[in-house]
Design an enzyme around this catalytic site. Structure first.
Site, PDB file in Angstrom:
ATOM      1  N   HIS A  37      45.697  25.175 -42.603  1.00  0.00           N
ATOM      2  CA  HIS A  37      46.828  26.099 -42.374  1.00  0.00           C
ATOM      3  C   HIS A  37      47.932  25.404 -41.586  1.00  0.00           C
ATOM      4  CE1 HIS A  37      43.514  29.251 -42.616  1.00  0.00           C
ATOM      5  NE2 HIS A  37      44.373  29.677 -43.505  1.00  0.00           N
ATOM      6  N   ILE A 150      46.949  24.229 -52.037  1.00  0.00           N
ATOM      7  CA  ILE A 150      46.434  23.990 -53.398  1.00  0.00           C
ATOM      8  C   ILE A 150      44.957  24.366 -53.498  1.00  0.00           C
ATOM      9  CG2 ILE A 150      45.889  22.118 -55.051  1.00  0.00           C
ATOM     10  CD1 ILE A 150      48.500  20.816 -54.309  1.00  0.00           C
ATOM     11  N   MET A 186      38.561  22.579 -46.494  1.00  0.00           N
ATOM     12  CA  MET A 186      38.609  23.489 -45.345  1.00  0.00           C
ATOM     13  C   MET A 186      38.906  24.908 -45.816  1.00  0.00           C
ATOM     14  SD  MET A 186      40.443  21.450 -42.287  1.00  0.00           S
ATOM     15  CE  MET A 186      39.841  19.843 -41.799  1.00  0.00           C
TER      16      MET A 186
END
Ligand code: PAF
Length: 283
Positions: A37, A150, A186
């Site tokens: 993020h 993505i 992640m």
């Protein structure tokens, strides 16, 4: 970093910024922030004057038996991370602020393309929840650019299509997948992986890489490749959701002569559903 809990508060500041000619970048999230993020925030920072991030765990995109109530909410540490990564404004509305008329009667944005397949097949209604909340957030923030990871390849493709179909004046940008040292993509849901499962979950990425190698070596029996890769996940002790070799733009099953191909996979651990993808360009 300024924190806003209301649409009107955020809009007041953003209107002033817009009048000053500042370019606004936006990163929507559901919180429980990780390096992936923060990389989106960093990317937005590079091309915009003001970076807005939202944290909202959107009930509309969770199925009845999914983890909306259990979804990790880590507001304090998220704020800390956002401050350090150069976010200017955090928008953190509650459910009433986002859905003042209730969820059931909320007007919705339906994107008929690409939403019933792959993740949409095992999560009915999920993408309708995503496109609805993302359009609302776009209307609230009115960003010049919005950055999506993505890792959620199908989500990115659906949002791109929605923005194009509805003439939304926003540039949709993609940021690369962030991975742990062993290759695991992640995700906020990685916290659901048990210690016992953790060393084995990298099989998902490995199976996608195996397919990519086979295709690059000339194999075009896509359904056989999908089947074998799916079996690799099952042999590692996980339940297969899907492994597909798709056209990167339409997400339809790839044709033999497609040049841009994306291999997507999803599997279930005991408590998590993990996704990953890998794109290749054939010449
Ligand atoms: O990717 C996510 O975290 C969510 O689907 C999004 C885009 C923030 C919408 O709730």
């Amino acid at each position: 970093m300024k924190v806003f809990h209301t649409v009107s508060g955020l809009r007041d500041d953003l209107n002033k910024d817009r009048r000053r000619g500042l370019r606004i970048g936006f990163v929507p999230t559901m919180g429980n922030l990780h390096q992936g993020h923060l990389a989106l925030v960093k990317q937005a920072r590079e091309t915009n004057d003001i970076v807005v991030c939202s944290i909202f765990v959107n009930a509309l995109q969770f199925g009845l038996n999914e983890d909306w109530d259990k979804y990790p909410r880590t507001y304090e540490s998220d704020c800390e991370k956002l401050r350090e990564s150069g976010c200017d404004y955090l928008f953190h509305p509650d459910d009433i602020e986002m859905y003042p008329n209730g969820l059931d009667t909320q007007s919705r944005v339906i994107c008929p393309t690409m939403t019933d397949m792959l993740c949409g097949a095992s999560r009915p209604g999920h993408f309708e929840g995503v496109t609805t909340v993302v359009s609302k957030l776009f209307n609230i923030v009115q960003p010049d650019e919005a950055v999506f990871g993505i890792k959620d390849y199908q989500q990115l493709a659906v949002i791109r299509r929605m923005a194009e179909d509805l003439c939304m004046p926003v540039q949709i940008s993609a940021a690369p997948i962030h991975r742990e040292a062993d290759g695991l993509a992640m995700s906020s849901r990685n916290s659901y992986i048990t210690d016992e499962e953790r060393p084995r979950v990298t099989v998902l990425k490995q199976s996608l890489e195996w397919i990519a190698e086979q295709i690059q070596d000339g194999s075009r029996d896509f359904s056989k490749l999908e089947q074998s890769a799916g079996q690799q996940l099952i042999d590692a002790g996980f339940a297969l959701d899907y492994i597909t070799i798709s056209n990167s733009k339409t997400l339809e099953p790839a044709a033999d002569d497609d040049i841009e191909i994306t291999i997507l996979g999803a599997m279930f651990t005991e408590k998590a559903r993990l996704i990953d993808n890998l794109s290749i360009v054939l010449n």
